[in-house]
Enzyme design. Sequence first.
Site, PDB file in Angstrom:
ATOM      1  CG  ASN A 106      31.653  38.800  33.833  1.00  0.00           C
ATOM      2  OD1 ASN A 106      31.705  39.472  32.822  1.00  0.00           O
ATOM      3  ND2 ASN A 106      32.454  37.768  34.114  1.00  0.00           N
ATOM      4  CD  GLU A 162      39.418  35.672  35.181  1.00  0.00           C
ATOM      5  OE1 GLU A 162      39.265  35.702  36.587  1.00  0.00           O
ATOM      6  OE2 GLU A 162      38.430  35.079  34.662  1.00  0.00           O
TER       7      GLU A 162
END
Length: 470
Positions: free
Chosen positions: A342, A377
Amino acid sequence: MAGRILIVDDVATNRIVLKVKLSAARYETMQAGSGAEALRLVGQYAPDLILLDVQLPDMSGLEVLRRLKADPATAGIPVLMITAFPDPRTRLEALRAGAADHLMKPLDEQLLLARLRSLLRLRETEQELTLRERTFRDLGFAEGPALFETRSRIALIGCTRDEARSWKRCLAHHLGTGSAVVVAREDALGNGAVAQGYDAYVISADLGRPGDGLRLMSELHSRARSRDAVICIALPEGASDSAAMALDLGAADLLPEVMGAPFAAQEAALRLDRALARKHRHERLRDHLTDGLRLAMTDPLTGLHNRRYAMSQLARLAERARSTGRPFAVMALDLDRFKSVNDTWGHAAGDAVLVEVAQRLRAQLRQVDLLARIGGEEFLVALPETGPEAAQASAERLCQAISEAPIELPEGETEPRAIQITASIGLALCDPLADSAPVEALIARADRALLGSKAGGRNQVRVFRHDAAA
């Protein structure tokens, strides 16, 4: 009490007679002698149903009806109009203004009570669906707009084909979004009629023998393909016993059997259109609720189950394992160094990675296995009826499936176009014959094993063992 009913009539004797009849049927009643008093009581007490006389001293019953239907707070309350004067034009005007029905004095008690039961059942269904829809809307599951107007198919089943053809001619110029076809009574339950998927049926109450139409309606309601269809029963004037029975058996409405009389076809078409509109609205609400339930259990990005669903299913899996004595396994899976994805490539890249990982995981698991995204995640996997060797082999297979090929980034990203992703997995095994740990403890064990996998260098599987941390 069965429900709260407001009686609106300018004659006190009429109100008292109705109150006695309704109280005997366990309804709670209120009374109003004028339109203004009726509107005040409705606003104050929100009755479940209103019996409204057409003629009142200060304003007409139709005017009261229009005011009620114009206010969103009272529009959903069913209103039964009552009159001593048989005027088909006024009857049609009342129905168009939103009245549920238009009954003649003196009221037939059996028919009145059957109509009340039918309307209150319908109101309860409406309220339940609306309440659920509001709940889902409050949770953020907004209903999508209707894309097009539904055109309905209506089956006409008369005592004779000529009667059904007469109905079709009479209704042709008045039906809104429906198209009517003549169906023989002997074909109504056949495969051909079922395949057509009719939205509504108009059935004569007496098909050859008295009550045959009501028996056919019961058969249609018992079949899966026609269970939710609108069924209206066509009756001759004055058949109050059959009318009451039809309503109690689930008829959506009652239609005049002779539709060639003045205003009769318009009334029949109006009742049909209204019942069909209600049916399609209920279908949209049910579909919305189904979608809302799915969304409440699903991670919107990956399409996997979410934590809420996973925890409830894992509890059921553990309970089933205890009853069968067969082992199962739980995995905690975490993508390695996902934050850097990210930070370096943006959240669109991170989302693409999560979606692809979900697909790879799903491809390696059985249909009976549980797969859920439980955090950013983090993923949870549960393998029912799986022993230690098979569980570890499955975990190794998942680890390899994630790492064996780079994951493509979305269009528009800068180089590189694909990135390598790995995952660490913690595996906890449960033999219900020797281990009665709750599911929370099993997840904690899998998490401890996951920490060991991370500490040991990532991209690997560690199994929780009681004699070691991981």
